[in-house]
Design an enzyme around this catalytic site. Structure first.
Site, mmCIF file in Angstrom:
data_model
loop_
_atom_site.group_PDB
_atom_site.id
_atom_site.type_symbol
_atom_site.label_atom_id
_atom_site.label_comp_id
_atom_site.label_asym_id
_atom_site.label_seq_id
_atom_site.Cartn_x
_atom_site.Cartn_y
_atom_site.Cartn_z
ATOM 1 N N THR A 190 -12.081 -6.902 6.971
ATOM 2 C CA THR A 190 -11.823 -7.108 8.229
ATOM 3 C C THR A 190 -11.898 -5.937 9.251
ATOM 4 O OG1 THR A 190 -9.570 -6.909 7.383
ATOM 5 C CG2 THR A 190 -10.533 -9.032 7.836
ATOM 6 N N ASP A 202 -5.477 -6.943 -5.651
ATOM 7 C CA ASP A 202 -6.721 -6.770 -4.843
ATOM 8 C C ASP A 202 -7.373 -5.431 -5.404
ATOM 9 O OD1 ASP A 202 -8.182 -6.567 -2.639
ATOM 10 O OD2 ASP A 202 -6.595 -5.751 -1.292
ATOM 11 N N LEU A 203 -8.230 -5.523 -6.385
ATOM 12 C CA LEU A 203 -9.102 -4.569 -6.762
ATOM 13 C C LEU A 203 -10.409 -4.695 -6.204
ATOM 14 C CD1 LEU A 203 -7.635 -4.030 -10.401
ATOM 15 C CD2 LEU A 203 -6.971 -2.869 -8.134
ATOM 16 N N LYS A 204 -10.996 -5.676 -5.811
ATOM 17 C CA LYS A 204 -12.249 -5.823 -5.125
ATOM 18 C C LYS A 204 -13.356 -5.246 -6.149
ATOM 19 C CE LYS A 204 -10.481 -5.309 -0.498
ATOM 20 N NZ LYS A 204 -9.216 -4.763 -0.376
ATOM 21 N N ARG A 241 0.864 -2.739 7.024
ATOM 22 C CA ARG A 241 1.504 -1.795 7.830
ATOM 23 C C ARG A 241 2.367 -2.416 8.916
ATOM 24 N NH1 ARG A 241 -4.122 1.478 8.598
ATOM 25 N NH2 ARG A 241 -4.735 -0.870 8.539
ATOM 26 N N PRO A 301 -22.739 -7.458 -13.578
ATOM 27 C CA PRO A 301 -22.040 -8.609 -13.964
ATOM 28 C C PRO A 301 -21.512 -8.422 -15.386
ATOM 29 C CG PRO A 301 -24.382 -9.516 -13.256
ATOM 30 C CD PRO A 301 -24.293 -7.967 -13.147
ATOM 31 N N ASN A 302 -22.245 -7.690 -16.442
ATOM 32 C CA ASN A 302 -21.637 -7.823 -17.646
ATOM 33 C C ASN A 302 -20.243 -6.775 -17.561
ATOM 34 O OD1 ASN A 302 -21.663 -7.585 -20.658
ATOM 35 N ND2 ASN A 302 -21.787 -5.381 -20.421
ATOM 36 N N ASP A 325 0.824 -1.024 -0.177
ATOM 37 C CA ASP A 325 0.092 0.110 0.027
ATOM 38 C C ASP A 325 1.009 1.352 0.055
ATOM 39 O OD1 ASP A 325 -2.368 -1.350 -0.212
ATOM 40 O OD2 ASP A 325 -2.324 -1.984 2.037
HETATM 41 O O1 C5P Z 1 -1.964 -2.508 6.790
HETATM 42 P P1 C5P Z 1 -2.927 -3.722 6.992
HETATM 43 O O2 C5P Z 1 -2.325 -5.026 7.358
HETATM 44 O O3 C5P Z 1 -4.196 -3.540 7.565
HETATM 45 O O4 C5P Z 1 -3.455 -3.983 5.507
HETATM 46 C C1 C5P Z 1 -4.365 -5.044 5.086
HETATM 47 C C2 C5P Z 1 -4.409 -5.112 3.479
HETATM 48 O O5 C5P Z 1 -5.363 -6.056 3.381
HETATM 49 C C3 C5P Z 1 -4.809 -3.573 2.986
HETATM 50 O O6 C5P Z 1 -4.304 -3.597 1.816
HETATM 51 C C4 C5P Z 1 -6.362 -3.778 2.881
HETATM 52 O O7 C5P Z 1 -6.858 -3.028 1.650
HETATM 53 C C5 C5P Z 1 -6.510 -5.449 2.527
HETATM 54 N N1 C5P Z 1 -7.938 -5.973 3.016
HETATM 55 C C6 C5P Z 1 -8.358 -5.981 4.154
HETATM 56 N N2 C5P Z 1 -9.516 -6.698 4.196
HETATM 57 C C7 C5P Z 1 -10.156 -7.344 3.577
HETATM 58 C C8 C5P Z 1 -9.477 -7.515 2.212
HETATM 59 C C9 C5P Z 1 -8.508 -6.686 2.012
HETATM 60 O O8 C5P Z 1 -7.660 -5.302 5.223
HETATM 61 N N3 C5P Z 1 -11.465 -7.888 3.745
#
Ligand code: C5P
Length: 233
Positions: free
Chosen positions: A119, A59-61, A211, A66-67, A10
């Site tokens: 999370t 990780d672009l979520k 982090r 759908p299309n 990040d």
């Molecule tokens: O810095 P930290 O350890 O909190 O980073 C977690 C990484 O995981 C971030 O890049 C965040 O976008 C990603 N992430 C997340 N929870 C999710 C999916 C992805 O924290 N459910």
């Protein structure tokens, strides 16, 4: 089954990313390119990190009709990524379309996983912001079951829900778990957190750590600590 520590890169741009990775002289960690770096560097981020020998979780979520998701995944399928994701909340039609879009003409495709609940989401937020009254583990397991039925390979969830997901979807269904903190560290904006050691004991397949490694005084030492706790090496 594969198991690894994935570092969340990040960073706001190329210079910061390369300066960070240059510290890892003798190892090529599995890395995650998220929105920040991808929006800064574009697909070139994937090409450059692949060339340097890293496995890549993009990780672009994705979360759209759908299309649109299918077309976007078709574009991403041309990149040499190992794993990518979308939001299970987009529904089963979106997940099926994504899988179709991501599958290359030769039948190969990167691993596709679904974000269940972030999370950073607490039980209280689930209730008050999303109007979902069920317990977190039940919600996450239900999203995971839908993702599995659509043919996806796994989910992103907290280590705290790994057991419920494995019980619902089977042992081989991948769990990729962010929300990782070392003992005694603050959570920052994360809510459902565990240590790398606990994530291993609980049975996560991959941990994603940002982090605690990228902002550590000694990132290589922090990464090695995460590896030794999680992979038991
Ligand atoms: O810095 P930290 O350890 O909190 O980073 C977690 C990484 O995981 C971030 O890049 C965040 O976008 C990603 N992430 C997340 N929870 C999710 C999916 C992805 O924290 N459910």
């Amino acid at each position: 089954m594969a198991s690894d520590v994935i570092i969340a890169l990040d960073f706001p741009g190329k210079d910061e990313t390369m300066a960070f990775l240059d510290r890892f002289s003798d190892r090529k960690p599995y890395v995650k390119i998220g929105m920040e770096l991808f929006y800064a560097m574009g697909p070139q981020a994937v090409r450059e990190l692949k060339q340097r020998g890293h496995k890549i979780f993009l990780d672009l979520k994705l979360h759209d009709i759908p299309n649109t998701v299918k077309s976007a995944m078709a574009v991403l399928s041309k990149l040499d990524i190992d794993m990518t994701n979308l939001h299970a909340a987009g529904g089963s039609k979106m997940m099926q379309a994504a899988l179709e879009g991501l599958t290359r003409p030769d039948g190969t495709r990167p691993i596709l996983i679904a974000v269940t609940q972030l999370t950073s989401t607490s039980q209280e937020m689930l209730k008050n912001d999303l109007l979902i009254d069920r317990p977190m583990a039940e919600v996450v397991s239900h999203y995971a079951k839908t993702a599995a039925e659509c043919g996806l390979s796994g989910v992103v969830c907290s280590p705290l829900e790994v057991q419920a997901v494995k019980e619902t979807c089977g042992r081989d269904f991948l769990t990729v778990t962010p929300g990782i903190r070392f003992d005694g560290q603050g959570a920052a904006d994360q809510v459902r957190i565990t240590t790398p050691r606990m994530a291993r004991e609980i049975g996560s397949d991959y941990i994603v750590i940002g982090r605690p490694v990228t902002r550590a005084d000694d990132p290589v030492e922090a990464y090695n600590r995460a590896c030794s706790e999680f992979l038991n090496i």
